[in-house]
Design a protein around this motif. Sequence first.
Motif, short mmCIF file in Angstrom:
data_model
loop_
_atom_site.label_atom_id
_atom_site.label_comp_id
_atom_site.label_asym_id
_atom_site.label_seq_id
_atom_site.Cartn_x
_atom_site.Cartn_y
_atom_site.Cartn_z
N ARG A 297 6.25 -16.84 12.87
CA ARG A 297 5.79 -15.83 13.82
C ARG A 297 5.93 -14.43 13.23
NH1 ARG A 297 8.51 -19.24 17.31
NH2 ARG A 297 7.24 -20.12 18.99
N GLY A 298 7.13 -14.16 12.70
CA GLY A 298 7.39 -12.82 12.19
C GLY A 298 6.48 -12.44 11.05
N ARG A 299 6.26 -13.37 10.12
CA ARG A 299 5.39 -13.06 8.97
C ARG A 299 3.95 -12.87 9.42
NH1 ARG A 299 6.53 -13.00 3.81
NH2 ARG A 299 4.84 -13.09 2.27
N ALA A 300 3.49 -13.71 10.36
CA ALA A 300 2.12 -13.56 10.88
C ALA A 300 1.94 -12.20 11.55
CB ALA A 300 1.82 -14.69 11.86
N ILE A 301 2.93 -11.77 12.32
CA ILE A 301 2.85 -10.47 13.00
C ILE A 301 2.82 -9.34 11.97
CG2 ILE A 301 4.12 -8.86 14.47
CD1 ILE A 301 5.16 -11.34 16.01
N LYS A 302 3.66 -9.44 10.96
CA LYS A 302 3.69 -8.40 9.91
C LYS A 302 2.36 -8.31 9.17
CE LYS A 302 8.68 -8.46 8.93
NZ LYS A 302 9.72 -8.76 7.91
N LEU A 303 1.79 -9.46 8.82
CA LEU A 303 0.50 -9.45 8.12
C LEU A 303 -0.60 -8.87 8.99
CD1 LEU A 303 0.67 -12.93 6.35
CD2 LEU A 303 0.76 -10.68 5.26
N SER A 304 -0.56 -9.20 10.28
CA SER A 304 -1.55 -8.65 11.20
C SER A 304 -1.41 -7.12 11.29
CB SER A 304 -1.37 -9.28 12.58
OG SER A 304 -2.26 -8.71 13.51
N LEU A 305 -0.17 -6.64 11.37
CA LEU A 305 0.06 -5.19 11.41
C LEU A 305 -0.35 -4.52 10.11
CD1 LEU A 305 3.53 -4.94 13.20
CD2 LEU A 305 1.28 -4.35 14.13
N LEU A 306 -0.13 -5.22 9.01
CA LEU A 306 -0.49 -4.68 7.70
C LEU A 306 -2.00 -4.44 7.62
CD1 LEU A 306 1.44 -4.17 5.28
CD2 LEU A 306 0.50 -6.24 4.24
N LEU A 307 -2.74 -5.41 8.13
CA LEU A 307 -4.21 -5.25 8.15
C LEU A 307 -4.61 -4.09 9.04
CD1 LEU A 307 -5.33 -8.98 8.46
CD2 LEU A 307 -5.15 -7.60 6.38
N GLU A 308 -3.96 -3.97 10.18
CA GLU A 308 -4.29 -2.89 11.11
C GLU A 308 -3.95 -1.53 10.52
OE1 GLU A 308 -5.39 -0.66 14.49
OE2 GLU A 308 -6.01 -2.60 13.66
N ILE A 309 -2.80 -1.42 9.85
CA ILE A 309 -2.41 -0.14 9.22
C ILE A 309 -3.41 0.24 8.14
CG2 ILE A 309 -0.68 0.94 7.72
CD1 ILE A 309 1.44 -0.68 9.28
N ASP A 310 -3.78 -0.73 7.32
CA ASP A 310 -4.75 -0.45 6.24
C ASP A 310 -6.11 -0.05 6.81
OD1 ASP A 310 -5.37 -0.15 3.59
OD2 ASP A 310 -5.92 -2.25 3.28
N ARG A 311 -6.49 -0.70 7.92
CA ARG A 311 -7.76 -0.32 8.56
C ARG A 311 -7.72 1.12 9.05
NH1 ARG A 311 -9.92 0.88 13.09
NH2 ARG A 311 -7.90 0.74 14.18
N ARG A 312 -6.59 1.50 9.66
CA ARG A 312 -6.48 2.87 10.16
C ARG A 312 -6.55 3.90 9.04
NH1 ARG A 312 -1.61 2.67 14.75
NH2 ARG A 312 -2.56 1.06 16.07
N VAL A 313 -5.95 3.55 7.90
CA VAL A 313 -6.02 4.46 6.75
C VAL A 313 -7.46 4.61 6.28
CG1 VAL A 313 -5.34 4.80 4.33
CG2 VAL A 313 -3.66 3.98 5.99
N LYS A 314 -8.14 3.48 6.13
CA LYS A 314 -9.52 3.50 5.62
C LYS A 314 -10.49 4.15 6.60
CE LYS A 314 -9.30 -0.41 2.40
NZ LYS A 314 -7.87 -0.35 2.18
N GLU A 315 -10.18 4.06 7.90
CA GLU A 315 -11.02 4.69 8.91
C GLU A 315 -10.58 6.12 9.21
OE1 GLU A 315 -13.73 3.45 10.31
OE2 GLU A 315 -13.57 1.56 9.18
N HIS A 316 -9.66 6.62 8.42
CA HIS A 316 -9.14 7.99 8.56
C HIS A 316 -8.53 8.25 9.94
CE1 HIS A 316 -11.13 8.81 4.77
NE2 HIS A 316 -12.28 8.34 5.28
N GLU A 317 -7.97 7.18 10.53
CA GLU A 317 -7.28 7.33 11.80
C GLU A 317 -5.79 7.64 11.57
OE1 GLU A 317 -7.85 3.82 14.10
OE2 GLU A 317 -10.05 3.89 13.99
N LEU A 318 -5.38 7.63 10.33
CA LEU A 318 -4.00 7.91 9.98
C LEU A 318 -3.98 8.93 8.84
CD1 LEU A 318 -1.27 6.73 11.03
CD2 LEU A 318 -1.25 5.28 9.01
N PRO A 319 -4.27 10.18 9.15
CA PRO A 319 -4.40 11.20 8.10
C PRO A 319 -3.12 11.44 7.32
CG PRO A 319 -4.39 12.20 10.29
CD PRO A 319 -4.51 10.73 10.49
#
Length: 359
Positions: A44-66
């Motif tokens: 569970r924990g690893r799956a949640i971390k990987l999901s968050l990792l994808l979301e963080i990277d998406r935000r960076v690429k979409e410039h939602e995390l300047p």
Amino acid sequence: MSKNSSAKWVAEQALALLERYPLCDSCLGRCFAKLGYGHLNSERGRAIKLSLLLEIDRRVKEHELPDLGEMKEILFNMGEVGESLFSHYFGTGFQRRSCYLCNDVLPQVKEDFATKALSLLRTSPMKYVLGVRLSPRMQELETSFAVTNGLVYYESMKAEIRREVGKRLSQLGFEPEIDNPEGELVYDMDSRNVEVIRKSQKTLYLYTRLSRGVPISSWYSKGGDSLDREIGNKIIIPFTEPSDVRILEPYPLVIEDYHEERKEVMGYSLVRTSTLGKSEFNLLMENKPFSRTYRVVFYSRERKGHEIYDGIQDTMIEARNYDELMEKVKSMNVEIISVDLIRTEGKHRRIRALLTRVE
């Protein structure tokens, strides 16, 4: 994905935790242990971390995390899972942090517990359950963590260790006996030792009482005589009658670590029936008679029952219990000579038959 979906809620909760605490895969997964049946907390924990990792990277690429600095703490707190993304954006300088809850010892503890428990069971086979003893500091830390963060789906560290070690031992041919164990194998997190705590064995006896004035428990003994004092063992009483009432229908009695097949002592006749597991014991204790039939012998100048001899009479009275019986007899305005319990009614009779094959 709807705004209030479970996946979004879990992600938001996990992100809030990882902003504040470094958590290993198991300890993060345990925060949501009651969601998603059939998976290890580490999964569970690893799956949640990987999901968050994808979301963080998406935000960076979409410039939602300047400000990329905002995600550094989260990646540090993710541990090994966050290292590759940190290196991609920041190069070197990744901080390795120990888990806030278990200090990264949980995998080692599970392995150690399983190895030592297996060795004990191979040397001295027994029906067992598993236990875990946390240090006071770790217990307080875990409780505070769960309460402070409102983790309604949280599972304790002890429960996770017991379950996973028990599963491993089962696969090796040593399955825990939850209902009727002979002992508990307790792993101490401080000393890393396994302590064997033998469980007392509860045995169901059926008894009748032909004497009067000898109680089961020494707490109610006036002259010092009692059944528990005579046999020297702990007695648990599901239900009974005052010591002056003879009991002619077999009543249940639970005695710990006592193995006499049959015993006649102080007017009591004890017959051993079966060993009780936890569920059987609870079933027995929770079901009492709803009706009892007593034979009351009394004296009265008026004819109020069956005449025995010159004003001495008897009668059968049905009551819920002895107190109600006394209320009924009081209204008869007679002088009581003796009381005998003849028969009871209730679900307990079926339970008694199931446990003892005695109707």
